[in-house]
Design a protein around this motif. Sequence first.
Motif, PDB file in Angstrom:
ATOM      1  N   UNK A  35       1.086  -1.330   0.068  1.00  0.00           N
ATOM      2  CA  UNK A  35       0.148  -0.114   0.145  1.00  0.00           C
ATOM      3  C   UNK A  35       0.678   1.318   0.400  1.00  0.00           C
ATOM      4  N   UNK A  36       2.240   1.238   0.010  1.00  0.00           N
ATOM      5  CA  UNK A  36       3.258   2.364  -0.380  1.00  0.00           C
ATOM      6  C   UNK A  36       3.295   2.950   0.661  1.00  0.00           C
ATOM      7  N   UNK A  37       3.163   2.119   2.294  1.00  0.00           N
ATOM      8  CA  UNK A  37       3.107   3.419   3.047  1.00  0.00           C
ATOM      9  C   UNK A  37       4.040   2.696   4.603  1.00  0.00           C
ATOM     10  N   UNK A  38       5.243   2.009   3.515  1.00  0.00           N
ATOM     11  CA  UNK A  38       6.475   1.397   4.972  1.00  0.00           C
ATOM     12  C   UNK A  38       7.207   2.286   5.374  1.00  0.00           C
ATOM     13  N   UNK A  39       7.364   3.556   5.387  1.00  0.00           N
ATOM     14  CA  UNK A  39       8.140   4.714   6.319  1.00  0.00           C
ATOM     15  C   UNK A  39       6.806   4.475   7.372  1.00  0.00           C
ATOM     16  N   UNK A  40       5.828   4.830   7.990  1.00  0.00           N
ATOM     17  CA  UNK A  40       4.169   5.012   8.730  1.00  0.00           C
ATOM     18  C   UNK A  40       4.789   3.398   9.718  1.00  0.00           C
ATOM     19  N   UNK A  41       5.392   2.974   9.932  1.00  0.00           N
ATOM     20  CA  UNK A  41       4.898   1.575  10.741  1.00  0.00           C
ATOM     21  C   UNK A  41       5.003   2.007  11.998  1.00  0.00           C
ATOM     22  N   UNK A  42       5.447   2.987  12.614  1.00  0.00           N
ATOM     23  CA  UNK A  42       5.638   3.202  14.306  1.00  0.00           C
ATOM     24  C   UNK A  42       4.714   4.469  14.429  1.00  0.00           C
TER      25      UNK A  42
END
Length: 356
Positions: A120-127
């Motif tokens: 979904x193109x959001x791997x920087x927002x995991x935390x």
Amino acid sequence: MSGLSISKLHAAHGHTTVLRDLELTVPNGALACVLGPSGCGKSTLLRIIAGFHQPVSGKVTVGERTLNDDRTQIPAERRRIGYVPQDGALFPHLTVAANVGFGLPRAERRERVAEMLDLVGLNGLADRHPHQLSGGQQQRIALARALAPRPELLLLDEPFAALDAALRTELRTEVATTLRRAGATAVLVTHDVDEALAFADVIAVMRDGRIVQADAPHALYHRPADTGVARTLGEANLIPAKLAADHAITAFGELPLTDGASNGTEDAVVLLRPQQLRLSAASGPHTIEARIINAGFRGHDYRLELDPAARHELPTPLIAYTSADAPPPTDQTIHVAAHGTAHPLVPEQAPVSATV
Ligand SMILES: Nc1ncnc2c1ncn2[C@@H]1O[C@H](COP(=O)(O)OP(=O)(O)OP(=O)(O)O)[C@@H](O)[C@H]1O
């Protein structure tokens, strides 16, 4: 993922029948849209497929597995169906990673969460926590969470309804791409026709608790089964006609039939979409005369409402879209020609009684 098949489904809320004799088939890997007005039973249908609501009767299968029939009622948690509600409904106290990984086996959790966030193109927002995300990001995370356990079928209940128009268009394109990449079979519920046309391989039009027609978007738009489906899919001019073997005789002259054959009927109605009506510089044997009663600028074109001269015996207003730089002024009399093919329509059936 697996295909969905529903037959003879009846459902009620209390004594009120909501779904009656509903039939729907979604092939494996297809994206289907259930399109219908508010209150027609779309959410009830999704809730039955998900296992949150028990039908009165009928059969629901996903792949080879029967989820509902006379003897079977598989509980929701054992259906292997993903569900994305209108507001995403993320757990507010959990991070994005924990939301996506919720319920996954510990051994594969880390890897699967990373894979889904990538999708979904959001791997920087995991935390982050849900309140630190925009509405569109929240919906993408909700989609990642629903896909993470590898469901056999994904259900989306108006997932873009709360978003503004631009984000809605962007996100539905992205979601469709994501689902196709994941090979998902999905059913999306909406009352937004643009959403259905843009998203779906199959659109199922629902009315009065039934699917009245299901087909590919292009086929449904150009070959609706009745006047109601025609209007559901977009603006429609319903033009009186006589049908000959392969053409319709109308106030606009003879127009070939979309499917090229009829039994011949004196008293028919054919569909002409607004983009089929074009302003004509001069009058001719196949033009009609009409007065412009309203012109609305829509960026890419104008939408005209036309009052046809009484002798043509046409309904008022006729709707035409014109890409002319500027249409003639309101009240001016103009000439209109029809292009393309005509599709014969039967009248919409009257609704049946709503009580069991
Ligand atoms: N829990 C309930 N109890 C009683 N009636 C209900 C319940 N849920 C829905 N209904 C009724 O069932 C009918 C179908 O509702 P449903 O939510 O399935 O429609 P919908 O097509 O999804 O509508 P919308 O697009 O507005 O969400 C409506 O008349 C509604 O009022």
